[in-house]
Motif scaffolding. Sequence first.
Motif, PDB file in Angstrom:
ATOM      1  N   VAL A  64       0.846  -1.202   0.000  1.00 17.69           N
ATOM      2  CA  VAL A  64       0.000   0.000   0.000  1.00 17.69           C
ATOM      3  C   VAL A  64       0.876   1.244   0.000  1.00 17.69           C
ATOM      4  CG1 VAL A  64      -1.788   1.285   1.257  1.00 17.69           C
ATOM      5  CG2 VAL A  64      -1.864  -1.214   1.203  1.00 17.69           C
ATOM      6  N   LYS A  65       0.539   2.165  -0.908  1.00  9.40           N
ATOM      7  CA  LYS A  65       1.257   3.441  -0.954  1.00  9.40           C
ATOM      8  C   LYS A  65       0.325   4.542  -0.473  1.00  9.40           C
ATOM      9  CE  LYS A  65       4.752   2.586  -4.475  1.00  9.40           C
ATOM     10  NZ  LYS A  65       5.784   2.284  -3.476  1.00  9.40           N
ATOM     11  N   LEU A  66       0.836   5.303   0.497  1.00  9.13           N
ATOM     12  CA  LEU A  66       0.053   6.391   1.049  1.00  9.13           C
ATOM     13  C   LEU A  66       0.848   7.670   0.827  1.00  9.13           C
ATOM     14  CD1 LEU A  66      -1.844   5.705   4.247  1.00  9.13           C
ATOM     15  CD2 LEU A  66      -0.967   7.973   3.897  1.00  9.13           C
ATOM     16  N   VAL A  98       2.873  -0.397   4.613  1.00  6.64           N
ATOM     17  CA  VAL A  98       2.597   0.871   3.931  1.00  6.64           C
ATOM     18  C   VAL A  98       3.907   1.625   3.685  1.00  6.64           C
ATOM     19  CG1 VAL A  98       1.601   3.186   4.271  1.00  6.64           C
ATOM     20  CG2 VAL A  98       0.218   1.175   4.768  1.00  6.64           C
ATOM     21  N   GLN A  99       4.028   2.163   2.465  1.00  6.26           N
ATOM     22  CA  GLN A  99       5.100   3.121   2.212  1.00  6.26           C
ATOM     23  C   GLN A  99       4.455   4.508   2.177  1.00  6.26           C
ATOM     24  OE1 GLN A  99       7.006   3.491  -1.640  1.00  6.26           O
ATOM     25  NE2 GLN A  99       9.000   3.795  -0.680  1.00  6.26           N
ATOM     26  N   PHE A 100       5.019   5.424   2.967  1.00 13.33           N
ATOM     27  CA  PHE A 100       4.448   6.761   3.118  1.00 13.33           C
ATOM     28  C   PHE A 100       5.322   7.796   2.407  1.00 13.33           C
ATOM     29  CE2 PHE A 100       4.057  10.804   5.415  1.00 13.33           C
ATOM     30  CZ  PHE A 100       2.682  10.938   5.559  1.00 13.33           C
ATOM     31  N   SER A 101       4.716   8.627   1.578  1.00 16.73           N
ATOM     32  CA  SER A 101       5.460   9.688   0.889  1.00 16.73           C
ATOM     33  C   SER A 101       4.886  11.054   1.241  1.00 16.73           C
ATOM     34  CB  SER A 101       5.375   9.518  -0.633  1.00 16.73           C
ATOM     35  OG  SER A 101       5.883   8.262  -1.013  1.00 16.73           O
ATOM     36  N   PHE A 102       5.728  12.065   1.120  1.00 16.18           N
ATOM     37  CA  PHE A 102       5.274  13.435   1.360  1.00 16.18           C
ATOM     38  C   PHE A 102       5.522  14.271   0.114  1.00 16.18           C
ATOM     39  CE2 PHE A 102       5.963  17.880   2.395  1.00 16.18           C
ATOM     40  CZ  PHE A 102       4.853  18.172   3.172  1.00 16.18           C
ATOM     41  N   ILE A 103       4.498  14.992  -0.311  1.00 14.22           N
ATOM     42  CA  ILE A 103       4.635  15.914  -1.448  1.00 14.22           C
ATOM     43  C   ILE A 103       4.157  17.295  -0.999  1.00 14.22           C
ATOM     44  CG2 ILE A 103       3.972  16.425  -3.846  1.00 14.22           C
ATOM     45  CD1 ILE A 103       3.606  13.425  -4.326  1.00 14.22           C
ATOM     46  N   ASN A 104       4.953  18.304  -1.342  1.00 12.17           N
ATOM     47  CA  ASN A 104       4.606  19.678  -0.963  1.00 12.17           C
ATOM     48  C   ASN A 104       3.313  20.152  -1.610  1.00 12.17           C
ATOM     49  OD1 ASN A 104       7.054  20.711   0.498  1.00 12.17           O
ATOM     50  ND2 ASN A 104       8.046  20.153  -1.439  1.00 12.17           N
TER      51      ASN A 104
END
Length: 228
Positions: A64-66, A98-104
């Motif tokens: 799961v990608k969050l 889960v892999q968690f990413s942050f985008i501005n």
Amino acid sequence: MANKHKKKKVSISTITMVTVLVVFLGLGIFAITQSMTQGNDQAGGKVNINYAGQPSLGDANAPVKLVEFGDYKCPSCKAFHDTVFKQLKQDYIDTGKVQFSFINYQFLGEDSVTAGIAGESIFKQNPQAFWKFYEAIYENQGNEAEKWATPEFLIDLTKKHIPEVNAEQLSKDLNSKAYEKDVLADNRLAESYQVDSVPTIFVNGVKVENSLDYDALKKMIDAELQKK
Ligand code: CA
């Protein structure tokens, strides 16, 4: 759209045929344009999010990608970080689900972009240190109505909480606005996915209704895990 064209229908069959053709052609072009600009999967309101080059936490092969689209000045983003993110990290990120990413999506004032530049600079220097920045900036968030995310504040914050990062380099990057274009590109990416508020969370490309509702988020994640 179809109704508009229907109005033009006259009793002559050739004109009707032409109208039908125009409608089909129009709808076709409309659909193509939509999918090109938004990366939309029209079937389930699902978007194909491009995570390339974004900070991410957890197993790259997690099922799961969050992703969070966030603004460091936004109080709800801090609330998300203080509650949902901490629980999520414990239950799903640290366990490899889960892999968690942050985008501005930095739009709450000029210093939002400055904070975004600091995040990008730290990420470029040391991808893992980015998550210490993510932690420190929300822990030390100022008043949304005030300009607090100044270069001085961000350099001090880094020296205090992320000593492994070169503060001199960060200072140079902030003064030259080295990564402003990256922050603005992230903002445009957010807008291309119809993100209009922060924090906005997507679970495997599906937008979460209320990002502060951990139980609802958990249900969405568990449903995705069931599919694997
Ligand atoms: Ca970015």
